[in-house]
Design a protein around this motif. Sequence first.
Motif, PDB file in Angstrom:
ATOM      1  N   UNK A 175       0.776  -1.498  -0.181  1.00 24.89           N
ATOM      2  CA  UNK A 175       0.183   0.437   0.270  1.00 24.89           C
ATOM      3  C   UNK A 175       0.700   1.158   0.561  1.00 24.89           C
ATOM      4  N   UNK A 176       1.718   0.440   0.740  1.00 25.65           N
ATOM      5  CA  UNK A 176       2.274   1.958   0.637  1.00 25.65           C
ATOM      6  C   UNK A 176       3.279   2.648  -0.301  1.00 25.65           C
ATOM      7  N   UNK A 177       3.813   1.253  -1.107  1.00 26.05           N
ATOM      8  CA  UNK A 177       4.875   1.610  -2.093  1.00 26.05           C
ATOM      9  C   UNK A 177       3.959   2.584  -2.914  1.00 26.05           C
ATOM     10  N   UNK A 178       2.834   1.469  -3.299  1.00 22.97           N
ATOM     11  CA  UNK A 178       1.514   2.549  -4.440  1.00 22.97           C
ATOM     12  C   UNK A 178       1.387   3.624  -4.399  1.00 22.97           C
ATOM     13  N   UNK A 179       1.032   3.847  -3.258  1.00 23.38           N
ATOM     14  CA  UNK A 179       0.544   5.423  -2.431  1.00 23.38           C
ATOM     15  C   UNK A 179       1.243   6.378  -3.010  1.00 23.38           C
ATOM     16  N   UNK A 180       2.223   6.197  -2.266  1.00 22.04           N
ATOM     17  CA  UNK A 180       3.942   7.201  -3.324  1.00 22.04           C
ATOM     18  C   UNK A 180       4.614   7.066  -4.570  1.00 22.04           C
TER      19      UNK A 180
END
Length: 205
Positions: A175-180
């Motif tokens: 999730x963090x990766x794709x939010x970034x």
Amino acid sequence: NRGQTEAMVTVGQMLASGRGVHAADLTEAAVWFSKAAEHGDPAGMYALAECHLFGKGVAKDPRRAVELLTAASALNNPRAMNLLGDVYRKGVPGAIEPNFSESVKLFSRSQELGFLDAQGNLGVLYIYGQGVPKDESKAFALFQDGAEKGNALCMFFYAMCFEGGVGVERDRKAARSWYVRAAQGGNRTAIEWCKKNNIPLASHP
């Protein structure tokens, strides 16, 4: 001034954003969008519809916006289809009732023309079962496809799925990766998410 509609739309966009002029002028921008629309240009119709929908440089008039978007959609403008689909999904209090079936048709047509924002919006309908049977796995697949093709809106929805466990097991790292990635692609909501979580946009998970 010689009737080239693409130039009319570009002039309007530059006036609206303040490029090449001392200050943005939404009223004058709407004038040029209107000229392009009068000449039958679907991009001009779409731009003028945005003006009427949000009251940018003209009086707010959602019914007129729908008329313009409908005309532009009939001329196969995928952006118009996507925005009209969003209008029908949300509705406009006192003016336009929600119509999920119409949203599905419009998002699907826009997606078929390769407009990936519409693919993301179609996925949202599957999450909530609006106009289609509720299917979180289908929504996830739509978001994944759009995200892997580089669409920032799909990236944001894809990240939300990982964060909330929608159509997939929860995975905070993914999730963090794709939010970034969505934020780096210009998605405003993803940018706010990164700011809220103190994540520099230049970082790579």
